[in-house]
Design a protein around this motif. Structure first.
Motif: not given
Length: 211
Positions: A83-112
């Motif tokens: 809906d925000n024009g970031i991807v053109s079709s549904k992504r699975n969990c592995d696809h979403l993971w590939a767009m991410c970088t790890p953080v610690t639990r203490a660094e969690l913020r809304p939207g993570n």
């Protein structure tokens, strides 16, 4: 150094997920609202699994819920990205993971994003909503729920907490770079989504792009 505050894009993801609490889980669901017994059966992997989604759908309708939508875990997040024009079709969990970088639990913020992993594959994802709460399309018997981060035990998300850090960069670039059609050569300056995600992950430390 404390983790940065969540961006408006990340907060938008949280709002999107809140709006869908109570909606149903259907395998492959990506926000569809034209729901029927036949459609659920066609989507799911077995009649037994389809019946679980059907029972929950009927339960929600009996409780007076209207305008229900159908999601699986990655479909809930993909719908917002689409809906925000970031991807053109549904992504699975592995696809979403590939767009991410790890953080610690203490660094969690809304939207993570939070993931579950099995043998190197990501098979479930949820969205951190803040204050120790997670929104997830949990499964066929539960639909989209809000619950505590440790509701299923402290190790449920423990090893795979990640930060979706490329969203704002992808949004900025979505209209500038488009995937070429089959057989076409990419235009000058073209980045595939995979290349762009890799680039963003590698340079995230120097970019003011954080969710």
């Amino acid at each position: 150094q404390p983790a940065p505050e969540p961006s408006e894009l990340a907060l938008g993801l949280v709002r999107h997920c809140y709006a869908h609490i109570g909606d149903i889980y259907v395998w492959g669901g990506n926000g569809q609202t034209e729901i029927s017994v036949g459609w659920i059966r066609r989507m799911d992997t077995s009649e037994t699994n389809a019946q679980r989604s059907i029972r929950f759908w009927e339960k929600q309708k009996a409780a007076g819920m209207t305008d229900l939508a159908a999601f699986d875990c990655s479909g809930l997040i993909s719908r917002y990205l689409q809906d925000n024009g970031i991807v053109s079709s549904k992504r699975n969990c592995d696809h979403l993971w590939a767009m991410c970088t790890p953080v610690t639990r203490a660094e969690l913020r809304p939207g993570n994003l939070l993931f579950r992993e099995r043998n190197g594959d990501m098979y479930h994802v949820g969205v951190y909503a803040g204050r120790g709460r997670v929104i997830e399309a949990k499964g066929r018997d539960d639909g989209v729920v809000l619950r505590g981060i440790d509701a299923s035990g402290a190790g449920y998300w423990k090893k795979t907490i990640v930060l979706l850090i490329t969203l704002a960069l992808l949004l900025l670039c979505a209209t500038a770079w488009a995937e070429p059609a089959a057989g076409e050569q990419p235009a000058e300056g073209f980045f595939s989504w995979a290349m762009l995600a890799t680039y963003a992950g590698a340079t995230a430390a120097t970019l003011a792009v954080t969710q």
